[in-house]
Design a protein around this motif. Structure first.
Motif, PDB file in Angstrom:
ATOM      1  N   ALA A  33       0.840  -1.203   0.000  1.00 37.83           N
ATOM      2  CA  ALA A  33       0.000   0.000   0.000  1.00 37.83           C
ATOM      3  C   ALA A  33       0.872   1.247   0.000  1.00 37.83           C
ATOM      4  O   ALA A  33       1.959   1.265   0.571  1.00 37.83           O
ATOM      5  CB  ALA A  33      -0.904   0.004   1.216  1.00 37.83           C
ATOM      6  N   ARG A  34       0.361   2.272  -0.630  1.00 39.97           N
ATOM      7  CA  ARG A  34       1.053   3.552  -0.664  1.00 39.97           C
ATOM      8  C   ARG A  34       0.822   4.260   0.665  1.00 39.97           C
ATOM      9  O   ARG A  34      -0.302   4.364   1.139  1.00 39.97           O
ATOM     10  CB  ARG A  34       0.476   4.377  -1.818  1.00 39.97           C
ATOM     11  CG  ARG A  34       0.991   5.773  -1.942  1.00 39.97           C
ATOM     12  CD  ARG A  34       0.429   6.451  -3.180  1.00 39.97           C
ATOM     13  NE  ARG A  34      -1.011   6.611  -3.118  1.00 39.97           N
ATOM     14  CZ  ARG A  34      -1.632   7.757  -2.852  1.00 39.97           C
ATOM     15  NH1 ARG A  34      -0.941   8.848  -2.632  1.00 39.97           N
ATOM     16  NH2 ARG A  34      -2.944   7.826  -2.818  1.00 39.97           N
ATOM     17  N   ALA A  35       1.880   4.744   1.276  1.00 41.02           N
ATOM     18  CA  ALA A  35       1.771   5.466   2.545  1.00 41.02           C
ATOM     19  C   ALA A  35       1.605   6.958   2.277  1.00 41.02           C
ATOM     20  O   ALA A  35       2.203   7.507   1.353  1.00 41.02           O
ATOM     21  CB  ALA A  35       3.014   5.222   3.395  1.00 41.02           C
ATOM     22  N   LEU A  36       0.803   7.596   3.093  1.00 42.47           N
ATOM     23  CA  LEU A  36       0.549   9.028   2.958  1.00 42.47           C
ATOM     24  C   LEU A  36       1.396   9.808   3.956  1.00 42.47           C
ATOM     25  O   LEU A  36       1.731   9.312   5.031  1.00 42.47           O
ATOM     26  CB  LEU A  36      -0.924   9.330   3.223  1.00 42.47           C
ATOM     27  CG  LEU A  36      -1.934   8.665   2.305  1.00 42.47           C
ATOM     28  CD1 LEU A  36      -3.350   8.967   2.778  1.00 42.47           C
ATOM     29  CD2 LEU A  36      -1.742   9.125   0.871  1.00 42.47           C
ATOM     30  N   ASP A  37       1.697  11.026   3.596  1.00 42.22           N
ATOM     31  CA  ASP A  37       2.344  11.936   4.539  1.00 42.22           C
ATOM     32  C   ASP A  37       1.218  12.629   5.301  1.00 42.22           C
ATOM     33  O   ASP A  37       0.599  13.567   4.812  1.00 42.22           O
ATOM     34  CB  ASP A  37       3.216  12.957   3.796  1.00 42.22           C
ATOM     35  CG  ASP A  37       3.924  13.922   4.735  1.00 42.22           C
ATOM     36  OD1 ASP A  37       3.692  13.845   5.972  1.00 42.22           O
ATOM     37  OD2 ASP A  37       4.689  14.764   4.242  1.00 42.22           O
ATOM     38  N   VAL A  38       0.950  12.162   6.530  1.00 39.95           N
ATOM     39  CA  VAL A  38      -0.197  12.652   7.289  1.00 39.95           C
ATOM     40  C   VAL A  38      -0.071  14.116   7.684  1.00 39.95           C
ATOM     41  O   VAL A  38      -1.056  14.743   8.069  1.00 39.95           O
ATOM     42  CB  VAL A  38      -0.470  11.784   8.540  1.00 39.95           C
ATOM     43  CG1 VAL A  38      -0.882  10.377   8.138  1.00 39.95           C
ATOM     44  CG2 VAL A  38       0.715  11.774   9.482  1.00 39.95           C
TER      45      VAL A  38
END
Length: 148
Positions: A2-7
């Motif tokens: 899964a692609r991780a987001l910059d929260v």
């Protein structure tokens, strides 16, 4: 994978972090015993004495079960009194006691100070816009829950 987001670019994460900062400042400078939500209840009862719990929940943007627990706790501590509505015996009306009024008066100056401290973290020209944006987000919550 899964692609991780910059929260750190997501409003929900930033609002949660801002609330954590506020809670820490509140505990450090205002009160360890009275939460900012309880302060909101005391303040609302000062502004509109004699309201019922449903109205108090609306005024403070808190759910009724939370308000119920807070009122019970604040009543047990002697800060809030509950009176049966003579016009409608099913309703209980809430008011600050003298102790509750004194407590609120003592909490207001440090609450104002941390509000100013948080706002001072922003450039002066952004403060009004930030408050307006947060109010708009808060009102959106009222619209989605039907409390508007």
């Amino acid at each position: 994978m899964a692609r991780a987001l910059d929260v750190h670019h997501y409003i929900g994460h930033l609002i949660r972090r801002a609330e954590q900062v506020h809670t820490a400042l509140w505990s450090q400078h205002v009160s360890r015993e009275i939460t900012s939500q309880q302060f909101a209840v005391l303040n609302a009862l000062s502004r509109q004495p004699g309201v019922d719990q449903r109205t108090l929940a609306r005024l403070t943007s808190l759910d009724r079960s939370t308000v119920n627990q807070m009122v019970r706790r604040l009543t047990d501590q002697g800060h809030v009194s509950q009176l049966r509505d003579t016009a409608d015996r099913r309703r209980t009306l809430l008011e600050l006691t003298a102790t509750g009024s004194d407590l609120l008066a003592a909490l207001i100056p440090p609450a104002e100070a941390i509000n100013a401290q948080i706002l001072q973290m922003l450039p002066e020209e952004q403060r009004a816009v930030t408050l307006d944006s947060l109010r708009r987000i808060a009102l959106l919550g009222d619209e989605t829950t039907g409390d508007a």
